[in-house]
Motif scaffolding. Sequence first.
Motif, short mmCIF file in Angstrom:
data_model
loop_
_atom_site.label_atom_id
_atom_site.label_comp_id
_atom_site.label_asym_id
_atom_site.label_seq_id
_atom_site.Cartn_x
_atom_site.Cartn_y
_atom_site.Cartn_z
N ALA A 1 7.18 4.99 4.83
CA ALA A 1 6.49 6.01 5.45
C ALA A 1 6.85 7.14 5.50
O ALA A 1 6.36 8.17 5.41
CB ALA A 1 6.00 5.35 6.96
N HIS A 2 8.33 7.27 5.62
CA HIS A 2 9.06 8.51 5.50
C HIS A 2 8.86 9.10 4.28
O HIS A 2 8.78 10.45 4.26
CB HIS A 2 10.80 8.22 5.82
CG HIS A 2 10.79 8.39 7.14
ND1 HIS A 2 10.93 9.52 7.96
CD2 HIS A 2 11.50 7.52 8.24
CE1 HIS A 2 11.40 9.42 9.30
NE2 HIS A 2 11.61 8.16 9.36
N ARG A 3 8.93 8.45 3.18
CA ARG A 3 8.98 8.70 1.89
C ARG A 3 7.63 9.51 1.40
O ARG A 3 7.53 10.60 1.19
CB ARG A 3 9.17 7.82 0.71
CG ARG A 3 10.60 7.04 0.91
CD ARG A 3 11.50 7.63 -0.12
NE ARG A 3 12.85 7.22 -0.18
CZ ARG A 3 12.98 5.89 -0.88
NH1 ARG A 3 11.98 5.24 -1.72
NH2 ARG A 3 14.09 5.17 -0.66
N ILE A 4 6.53 8.77 1.90
CA ILE A 4 5.17 9.42 1.69
C ILE A 4 4.97 10.83 2.68
O ILE A 4 4.40 11.73 2.02
CB ILE A 4 4.27 8.46 2.24
CG1 ILE A 4 4.03 7.18 1.45
CG2 ILE A 4 2.60 9.08 2.30
CD1 ILE A 4 3.21 6.09 1.93
N LEU B 1 0.84 -0.95 -0.14
CA LEU B 1 -0.06 0.12 -0.05
C LEU B 1 0.95 1.31 -0.05
O LEU B 1 0.62 2.26 -0.73
CB LEU B 1 -0.80 0.03 1.25
CG LEU B 1 -1.76 1.41 1.53
CD1 LEU B 1 -2.63 1.28 0.35
CD2 LEU B 1 -2.55 0.94 2.82
N MET B 2 1.93 1.17 0.78
CA MET B 2 2.98 2.44 0.95
C MET B 2 3.56 2.55 -0.46
O MET B 2 3.78 3.68 -0.68
CB MET B 2 3.77 2.31 2.01
CG MET B 2 3.42 2.05 3.44
SD MET B 2 2.58 3.58 4.18
CE MET B 2 0.93 3.15 4.03
N ALA B 3 3.84 1.51 -1.10
CA ALA B 3 4.53 1.60 -2.32
C ALA B 3 3.56 2.27 -3.25
O ALA B 3 4.10 3.02 -4.23
CB ALA B 3 4.84 0.31 -2.92
N HIS B 4 2.24 1.76 -3.19
CA HIS B 4 1.32 2.52 -4.32
C HIS B 4 1.28 4.07 -3.92
O HIS B 4 1.17 4.76 -5.08
CB HIS B 4 -0.07 1.73 -3.88
CG HIS B 4 -0.18 0.69 -4.89
ND1 HIS B 4 -0.62 0.84 -6.45
CD2 HIS B 4 -0.46 -0.74 -4.77
CE1 HIS B 4 -0.89 -0.38 -6.92
NE2 HIS B 4 -0.51 -1.34 -5.99
N ARG B 5 1.21 4.45 -2.73
CA ARG B 5 0.81 5.85 -2.54
C ARG B 5 2.27 6.61 -2.87
O ARG B 5 2.11 7.49 -3.50
CB ARG B 5 0.92 5.93 -0.80
CG ARG B 5 -0.30 5.28 -0.28
CD ARG B 5 -1.21 6.22 -0.08
NE ARG B 5 -2.39 5.75 0.65
CZ ARG B 5 -2.41 5.36 1.94
NH1 ARG B 5 -1.50 6.04 2.80
NH2 ARG B 5 -3.63 4.90 2.61
N ILE B 6 3.41 6.02 -2.55
CA ILE B 6 4.53 6.59 -3.13
C ILE B 6 4.59 6.85 -4.69
O ILE B 6 4.74 7.93 -5.22
CB ILE B 6 5.81 6.17 -2.79
CG1 ILE B 6 5.94 5.91 -1.42
CG2 ILE B 6 7.11 6.69 -3.58
CD1 ILE B 6 7.40 5.31 -0.75
#
Lengths: 195, 195
Positions: B115-118, A113-118
């Motif tokens: 998380a940091h990147r986002i 999910l985080m990868a998608h967001r980035i």
Amino acid sequence: MQIDLDLLYTWGAISKEFKKNDVIISEDEVAHFYYQVVEGCVRMFNSNDDGKEFTQGYFCNGQSFGEPPLFINERYPATAVAFQDSKIIKLSKEKFLKILDEYPSIQKKFLNLMAHRIHSKAKTAKYIINQKPEFRILAFLNANKKGNGDHKELVPFTRQEIANFTGLRVETVIRVISKMKANKKIDIVNHKIYF
Amino acid sequence: MQIDLDLLYTWGAISKEFKKNDVIISEDEVAHFYYQVVEGCVRMFNSNDDGKEFTQGYFCNGQSFGEPPLFINERYPATAVAFQDSKIIKLSKEKFLKILDEYPSIQKKFLNLMAHRIHSKAKTAKYIINQKPEFRILAFLNANKKGNGDHKELVPFTRQEIANFTGLRVETVIRVISKMKANKKIDIVNHKIYF
DNA sequence: CGGTTCCTTGAGGATGATCAACGAGGGTGG
DNA sequence: CCACCCTCGTTGATCATCCTCAAGGAACCG
């Protein structure tokens, strides 16, 4: 659906109803909870001094939001309000992190999910910085299109919402989309946009 | 350091030298490898038709880059080139994902990293969309400041680099920073910026 | 209906981009 | 040591574009 509702309740999550425009998370607040939309839709955004707003994202049925600050000791970079009347389930940070530890498959889902967001934020930044208003709007429309592009769909956003998402002003959005209608890039029927 | 170098080599990673400006990853390419900077520095960016560039980020000693597409079946949203002569270690996607499975502590570290990147991309978007050139530049400077702000530091970027990061043009950056010097927000000594 | 929200249009202005030219410094090779 | 080149910084003039402000119209809902 991110995390199974039964599982969340088992771990002590509680759900809460929010009326349209109720504030769920405030910018710069410390993060204490994991949030997941059960029903409805949430909008995350920033405001600046002039009252101009920038939408970071919409989170609807089943999606979680506001997770990144739970992982890294940072405050919320934006405010979240109910975009419609919504039912939101929340769980304490500690228990949420515990769930991730106990269920590797869930942790992996969050990594994805985080990868998608980035990825999506990188694309947004790319379009917004470089391009002309029409490109920004097209990027927004493409990013929010449900289908695969083989037919036109109703765009469920007002012009103001598109403006907030693209960093443009309403009037600019209006003028650009009428040009796009003229160029057959979109249809407008009864003020509604189809893309 | 993201992943221990010995561990990476054990799993079959190889390292490669890149000269300044060598392309490491091309935009829209399919993602096959995990990359980590051993020495040097890498720049990820987008170009548009006019040749104008937008910098997504710099990745230096020990940092990994280009991971998100490994998790989600997407292509690279940007191009990565060596910003200086650099030594980069790369490992196949399959083995990288396997390492994450085998070492939960590493997987967790990546979750934090994402998380940091986002968080940082959210902040970048916030400033860039809403604000005036000076705000963009201040946001960039703050984001890249090493210390805690109690003293001025040399800013290790050229004006062109600042422009690429903030979506402004060099001339605008130059004019704005001279205004900022006049307002005592920064110092300029011998063309070098201190913030 | 009356109110609210959203959409639309025009005129004018501010601002950052563009274009063009030049200056300054640092490194390299003759 | 000097001449050259290349990158980076600087400045001014002009332009295009999007924002701002103001006003009014259309759709929707109780």
